[in-house]
Design a protein around this motif. Sequence first.
Motif: not given
Length: 446
Positions: A89-96, A111-113, A412-414, A430-436
């Motif tokens: 998932a790319h949750l950073q693409a959700d609306t804020f 490609l950023t996260g 996270p797809m990141a 780290k990239m964007g919201d990556s956790t590892g």
Amino acid sequence: MFITKKAVARRTFLRSAGVTLALPFLDSMVPALSAKSAAPALRLGFVYISNGVIQDQWNPPKPGALELMPILKPLESVKDQLNVLSGLAHLQADTFGDGTGDHPRASAVWLTGVHAWDRTRPGVETRLATTADQIAAREIGKGTQLPSLELNLDAPTQGACDSGDCFYVNTVSWRNETTPNPTESHPRVVFNRLFGDGGSAEQRLARAKNRGSILDSVLQEANRFGGTLGTGDRTKLAEYLDSVREIEQRIQNAEAQGPQSIELPERPIDIPASFEEHTKMMFDLQVLAYRADITRVFSMIMARELSPRTYPNIGVPDQHHAVSHHRNDPDLIAKKAKIDTYHAQLFGYFLQKLQATQDGDGSLLDHSLIMYGGGMGNGNLHRHTDLPCLLAGKLGGKFKTGRHLAYPENTPMANLLVTILDKVGAHVEKMGDSTGSLEPDYLSVA
């Protein structure tokens, strides 16, 4: 027979006035009796598809040995080179709540996260991040003629987008957090970038107007050089030059069929009228770019978000974006699945070309990793979960293949981007919201 340790330099070019033609990898580029053979280059590609997919016709029903579902059935001939990944998932693409549209955010995050903020609002700066392709290019692309290549099969648009701003859907590649990389959709311009001397846009336009054959201009030098090679390398060189000639002729034919006005530098000629012909031509150019080691990293927007393209040739006269909002209508679902399948078929053409092209001890596909997918999962609901994600190629033995890898929901797809970069030696924490990185048991051979 005499054996020497002399070898042809890896970065050998055929040159003529205004033209530089890189060569494919030849056996004679490895010193005779060398204790260590030159390892083939690693290559990465990122191919973007838009407006989500019909997920239950994409994702296999269970993890393990790969079973291709209807949309990906056209890839059957290269199934042993594929992994399908689900659960990302790319949750950073959700609306804020910032106003940016779901579609632009999908492209920007891929490609950023990183979340794309609505840049049309007063005081909002355009900031994303350096994309994975560019981070990789700085490592595996250094020393090549073009560190990376950015392609687009949908011409950049300035039309209506769901936030009123089409800026984010025209590219998926960013040089840094404020600088997007422009994409190219015209085969002649791409061809000249690969096989011409480069130069300014004005110089490239002047060469396009000339319409001379790039191959003809280096033919004498190619014949002279071929006389210095062994039988096997002469055959490889001849096959490579034939493939360059074939694409050059196809471009010339496409130019002859349409209007010839090339007044504007950014649009020197018309692209082929047929989407299929255009797609195959651009994929063929990328195969050549890999083969000649002109670039090792590329990105391509096969269909941009909000694409209004129609596909009457496959029985879908409706616009792609409109069909993606199927509202669970079986007829519209079938049409969207047809579009997704057609894109996979054209992508399969590219993979088959890579697999059929010898590269060192294997094929170009063996030494590449091509990520195919997008930043939206369920296009009907604008969801950025369970994203379509397919990996093709083994990256020189660094990836196992032939599997469906089912990850926990909203992984996270990141994390995948971090893992890919690690495998090509471009380590990032780290990239964007990556956790590892992703679990090694899933992707790594080691």
